[in-house]
Write a protein that holds these residues in place. Structure first.
Motif, short mmCIF file in Angstrom:
data_model
loop_
_atom_site.label_atom_id
_atom_site.label_comp_id
_atom_site.label_asym_id
_atom_site.label_seq_id
_atom_site.Cartn_x
_atom_site.Cartn_y
_atom_site.Cartn_z
N PHE A 196 0.85 -1.20 0.00
CA PHE A 196 0.00 0.00 0.00
C PHE A 196 0.88 1.24 0.00
CE2 PHE A 196 -2.38 3.21 2.62
CZ PHE A 196 -3.29 3.56 1.62
N PHE A 197 0.70 2.08 -1.01
CA PHE A 197 1.48 3.30 -1.15
C PHE A 197 0.54 4.49 -1.09
CE2 PHE A 197 3.46 -0.11 -3.59
CZ PHE A 197 4.74 -0.14 -3.05
N ALA A 198 0.56 5.22 0.00
CA ALA A 198 -0.28 6.41 0.15
C ALA A 198 0.45 7.62 -0.42
CB ALA A 198 -0.60 6.64 1.63
N PRO A 199 -0.28 8.68 -0.78
CA PRO A 199 0.37 9.87 -1.34
C PRO A 199 1.16 10.67 -0.31
CG PRO A 199 -1.99 10.24 -1.08
CD PRO A 199 -1.75 8.78 -0.80
N ASP A 200 0.92 10.42 0.98
CA ASP A 200 1.67 11.13 2.02
C ASP A 200 1.86 10.22 3.22
OD1 ASP A 200 -0.80 11.10 3.31
OD2 ASP A 200 -1.26 13.17 2.78
N TYR A 201 2.67 10.66 4.17
CA TYR A 201 2.96 9.85 5.35
C TYR A 201 1.71 9.60 6.19
CZ TYR A 201 8.04 10.60 4.71
OH TYR A 201 9.32 10.63 4.23
N ALA A 202 0.86 10.62 6.28
CA ALA A 202 -0.34 10.50 7.11
C ALA A 202 -1.23 9.35 6.65
CB ALA A 202 -1.12 11.81 7.09
N GLY A 203 -1.23 9.07 5.35
CA GLY A 203 -2.06 8.00 4.83
C GLY A 203 -1.67 6.65 5.38
N ILE A 204 -0.37 6.43 5.59
CA ILE A 204 0.09 5.16 6.16
C ILE A 204 -0.23 5.10 7.65
CG2 ILE A 204 2.08 3.66 6.54
CD1 ILE A 204 1.25 4.00 3.60
N ILE A 205 -0.03 6.22 8.34
CA ILE A 205 -0.33 6.27 9.78
C ILE A 205 -1.82 6.00 10.02
CG2 ILE A 205 -0.34 7.73 11.83
CD1 ILE A 205 2.03 9.27 10.49
N GLU A 206 -2.66 6.70 9.26
CA GLU A 206 -4.11 6.52 9.43
C GLU A 206 -4.55 5.13 8.98
OE1 GLU A 206 -6.41 8.88 10.92
OE2 GLU A 206 -4.36 9.23 11.59
N VAL A 224 3.06 4.66 16.61
CA VAL A 224 3.07 4.06 17.95
C VAL A 224 2.08 4.76 18.87
CG1 VAL A 224 4.49 3.79 20.03
CG2 VAL A 224 5.41 3.15 17.79
N ASP A 225 2.04 6.08 18.80
CA ASP A 225 1.20 6.85 19.71
C ASP A 225 -0.27 6.85 19.33
OD1 ASP A 225 3.52 7.45 21.03
OD2 ASP A 225 3.58 9.57 20.49
N ARG A 226 -0.55 6.81 18.02
CA ARG A 226 -1.94 7.01 17.59
C ARG A 226 -2.54 5.83 16.83
NH1 ARG A 226 -3.17 10.36 14.00
NH2 ARG A 226 -1.21 10.87 12.98
N ALA A 227 -1.69 4.90 16.39
CA ALA A 227 -2.20 3.88 15.48
C ALA A 227 -1.98 2.44 15.96
CB ALA A 227 -1.57 4.08 14.10
N GLY A 228 -1.64 2.27 17.23
CA GLY A 228 -1.45 0.92 17.75
C GLY A 228 -0.23 0.22 17.20
N GLY A 229 0.79 1.01 16.81
CA GLY A 229 1.98 0.44 16.22
C GLY A 229 3.03 0.03 17.24
N GLU A 230 3.96 -0.79 16.80
CA GLU A 230 5.07 -1.24 17.64
C GLU A 230 6.29 -1.46 16.75
OE1 GLU A 230 6.27 -5.10 20.44
OE2 GLU A 230 4.21 -4.84 19.75
N VAL A 231 7.40 -0.81 17.08
CA VAL A 231 8.65 -1.00 16.34
C VAL A 231 9.21 -2.38 16.66
CG1 VAL A 231 11.02 -0.18 16.03
CG2 VAL A 231 9.16 1.48 16.34
N PHE A 232 9.64 -3.12 15.63
CA PHE A 232 10.19 -4.46 15.90
C PHE A 232 11.56 -4.69 15.29
CE2 PHE A 232 7.68 -4.84 12.07
CZ PHE A 232 8.36 -5.76 11.26
#
Length: 338
Positions: free
Chosen positions: A72-82, A103-111
């Motif tokens: 999935f390639f969004a036109p901006d960074y926010a698209g991936i975060i959302e 991590v803060d808003r999208a339930g992410g975790e760095v691995f």
């Protein structure tokens, strides 16, 4: 060492619960592991270029996991975060600033995090201008702020294109880009590089990875630009997955990344990695802790902004700065345990 690790974990839990780097719980939780994994990519350059670089690895990942994987390639960074926030993206390649948001808003975790083909870690933010522009050779030349220059800055969620230059170039010098330049426009690294080379902007933020990749593929473009500022070293890009994927699936994903170029078709995997960005090396173990320096940078930037604003009273400034200093002190403790 074990005691220190346990103490560090306990301290981190306490501080995270107190509000520092606390995750936004408003992301949409996953009901179960998805049948198809969606792999998101931040828009550092055109989607066609990104797809050409990453698709071979996605194909290998699909075979290893026995699971369909969609890029999935969004036109901006926010698209991936959302996308990650609403459960439409399950794993992704991020920069540190966008990973912090995930991590803060999208339930992410760095691995894991990326590395260079020579095993080194990190990259640099740059300010670039035209190679033949003899009037712009230093930051002082750019920060004359007479409203004559057009500036290209990165995506607001970009580490090297936005956060790093915003702090080191502008906040530390008490400069607001909107008041300094004739125009300020946001674009990805590739677009800003091309715009500078083609004299559509006078100066722009960029990074060492984009310059090196363009040097590999289109050296005639990089010959048209020069670097007038280089940042301190920025941590290598993190890979992030949804933390509410099952432990089994997360383990399989992490095992694929850590084994890629180390196990199985080592030669083929390393060839694929060499074609990503300016030549990527093997993936390295990482965690949300790699974001601590980026959190500090964001807080320092906000602190300087508050101190330099004329819209707040002295008491309001003091209160807000005290709150930021408290968070910085807490982060400093966390960093010391790493």
């Amino acid at each position: 060492m074990i005691a220190k690790t346990i103490a560090s974990a306990a301290l981190a839990a306490t501080l995270l619960a107190s509000g520092i780097a606390a995750a936004d719980v408003e992301y949409k939780p996953l009901e179960q592991d998805p049948e198809k994994l969606v792999f998101g990519f931040i828009s550092t350059e055109s989607s066609s270029n990104l797809k050409a670089q990453w698709q071979p690895m996605i194909d290998d990942m699909e075979k290893a996991l026995g699971k369909e994987i969609e890029a999935f390639f969004a036109p901006d960074y926010a698209g991936i975060i959302e996308g990650m926030r609403f459960g439409k993206v399950h794993v992704g390649w991020f920069g540190n600033k966008s990973a912090m948001e995930a991590v803060d808003r999208a339930g992410g975790e760095v691995f894991v995090q990326t590395s260079k083909s020579d095993g080194s870690n990190g990259y640099y933010s740059h300010i670039i201008t035209q190679a033949d522009n003899d009037k712009l050779n230093t930051l002082a030349d750019m920060l004359k702020c007479d409203g004559s220059l057009n500036f290209g800055i990165g995506d607001p969620n970009s580490t090297s294109g936005f956060l790093v230059p915003t702090y080191y170039v502008f906040a530390q010098n008490g400069v607001d880009p909107k008041d300094c330049f004739k125009t300020v426009r946001n674009a990805n690294h590739e677009t800003n590089l091309m715009a500078t080379a083609n004299k559509q902007v006078d100066v722009a933020a960029n990074n060492s990875e984009q310059l090196a990749r363009t040097e590999m593929n289109k050296p005639e473009i990089t010959e048209k630009v020069k670097v007038i500022w280089t940042s301190p070293l920025i941590p290598s890009d993190p890979m992030v997955y949804r933390k509410d994927l099952s432990r089994e699936l997360k383990s399989e994903i992490k095992a694929f990344f850590l084994g890629y170029g180390r196990m199985g078709d080592v030669e083929g995997a390393n060839k694929v990695l060499a074609g990503i960005q300016d030549g990527m090396g093997k993936f390295m173990e990482s965690s949300n802790a790699q974001l601590y320096p980026i959190r500090q940078l964001e807080l320092y930037k906000n602190k300087l902004k508050i101190q330099n604003t004329e819209e707040l009273s002295a008491d309001e400034k003091a209160a807000r700065v005290a709150e930021i200093d408290k968070k910085l002190a807490e982060l400093e403790i966390l960093v010391s345990y790493e």
